[in-house]
Design an enzyme around this catalytic site. Structure first.
Site, PDB file in Angstrom:
ATOM      1  N   HIS A   1       0.845  -1.201   0.000  1.00 23.55           N
ATOM      2  CA  HIS A   1       0.000   0.000   0.000  1.00 23.55           C
ATOM      3  C   HIS A   1       0.873   1.240   0.000  1.00 23.55           C
ATOM      4  CE1 HIS A   1       0.163   2.181   3.848  1.00 23.55           C
ATOM      5  NE2 HIS A   1       0.476   1.019   4.406  1.00 23.55           N
ATOM      6  N   CYS A   2       0.312   2.347  -0.465  1.00 23.36           N
ATOM      7  CA  CYS A   2       0.971   3.645  -0.352  1.00 23.36           C
ATOM      8  C   CYS A   2      -0.108   4.642   0.053  1.00 23.36           C
ATOM      9  CB  CYS A   2       1.679   4.013  -1.654  1.00 23.36           C
ATOM     10  SG  CYS A   2       0.581   4.169  -3.066  1.00 23.36           S
TER      11      CYS A   2
END
Lengths: 306, 85
Positions: free
Chosen positions: A263-264
């Protein structure tokens, strides 16, 4: 046309049972007429050679004189000129082309296809309005699917599952072998799910809700945050490890079947990271759709947005 | 369809029709199209007994001069029908 070109053409049509003089090649036809003939040949499935006249200017002019035919593409079968695009289309529609290619047309085996009971019920309901149309599934070279009620076509392979006949064009058959068609009803709507073992591995999108469900169920997943340490300090997802140098070493030491989620902030950087690790051989790689921002909006509002 | 510039001067439809009707006995030629792409329907007793390739070769040989060169009047014949009556 000089003697060398004539000899080259003669040899080509003599040594190949089916040969198409065309613009481009079978993967990238560079003219609509050539593309049409390629698509017809692929439907009938003979073994065929192609000559790209764009790469050989002498052949491009020579073949017109050789065949006394002014246009490209040109199809030869058994050393005989059959015609250009227009004639091929006519011969295909009448079934004469299949006869002409005859023994040369490869026998394509029908693929194994499975409908789940729920998919069969969904098609049962849809078939009532389909009239003379038949259920058809196709997969193109990019593994994009067509699943629809449509016309029968000559050359169709017909597979039966759950009592329902499914039509497949020969060119799709090998790509679809082993495919399972399911129908899933869920809170977000319902739809068909196609599971095809031949499909190349892709990064799987994962919604925040789906990730929550995985974590709640105690699924063994490795969760990595690909953002900067500064961003990780501002807001982070419980259990997500910042993908720094030691974490990368750890990740690369994992079994390649381990499910991994990246994820970012919004899902862009993590998509790139996910694709990178897919190339390292990991088989189940997820990207959190919408990133931490979506997570905080739909799952956990206690995670600050920035 | 793509457009194909030509150095041909004049009415291309009339040139095609004239060439076909001049070369094939008792032929009647209907031409439609433009921008290098044309569709022809040719009717002539001369096609009797000929297969599709042979019939179409007659037509193509009649208009060969219009299909020659780097910027020909006729880039492609998208559709060619030959009928005997």
């Amino acid at each position: 046309m000089n003697d060398q070109t004539r000899t080259q053409i003669e040899t080509t049509v003599k040594n190949n049972k089916v040969v198409l003089f065309m613009k481009g090649n079978r993967s990238f036809p560079q003219c609509g007429f050539s593309a049409t003939v390629i698509s017809i040949l692929n439907q009938l499935g003979p073994k065929y050679e192609t000559v790209n006249v764009l790469a050989e200017p002498a052949i491009r002019e020579g073949i017109k004189e050789f065949s006394q035919w002014p246009t490209i593409p040109q199809l030869y079968v058994d050393g005989e000129f059959v015609g250009g695009c227009d004639i091929i289309k006519t011969l295909h529609a009448s079934g004469e082309l299949a006869k002409l290619l005859g023994a040369e047309a490869q026998k394509v085996e029908p693929p194994k296809l499975t409908l789940t009971p729920s998919a069969a019920r969904a098609f049962e309901a849809a078939a009532a309005d389909a009239g003379s149309h038949v259920l058809r599934i196709e997969a193109n070279a990019q593994f994009q699917y067509d699943l629809l009620f449509a016309d029968k076509l000559p050359g169709d392979l017909i597979v039966t599952s759950q009592g329902r006949a499914i039509h497949v064009a020969p060119e799709s058959a090998r790509r679809l072998d082993g495919t399972v068609i399911d129908f899933i009803e869920g809170p977000d709507g319902s739809g068909f799910k196609i599971t095809n073992p031949n499909e190349p591995v892709k990064v799987k999108p994962l919604t925040p809700k789906a990730l929550k469900a995985m974590l709640d169920a105690g699924d063994k997943v490795e969760l990595f945050d690909v953002r900067t340490p500064e961003e990780h300090a501002i807001a982070s997802l419980a259990g997500a490890r910042l993908l720094d140098q030691p974490a990368q070493t750890y990740l690369l030491g994992l079994d390649r079947s381990t499910p991994i989620v990246f994820h970012c902030h919004h899902g862009g950087r993590s998509q790139a990271a996910a694709e990178h690790f897919l190339k390292q051989g990991f088989k189940t790689v997820y990207n959190l759709e919408g990133g931490l921002d979506a997570w905080s909006q739909t799952v956990d509002p206690s995670v600050p947005r920035y | 369809m793509s457009s194909h510039p030509t150095d041909f001067q004049g009415d291309i439809l009339a040139a095609i029709r004239g060439a076909v009707e001049g070369a094939i006995k008792d032929a009647r030629c209907e031409v439609t199209g433009g921008n290098g792409h044309y569709a022809l329907v040719v009717t002539s007793p001369a096609f009797t007994g000929l297969n599709m390739v042979a019939s179409q070769r007659l037509v193509y040989s009649a208009i060969a001069h219009l299909m020659k060169g780097a910027a020909p009047a006729v880039h492609a014949v998208d559709s060619l029908q030959t009928k005997t009556a």
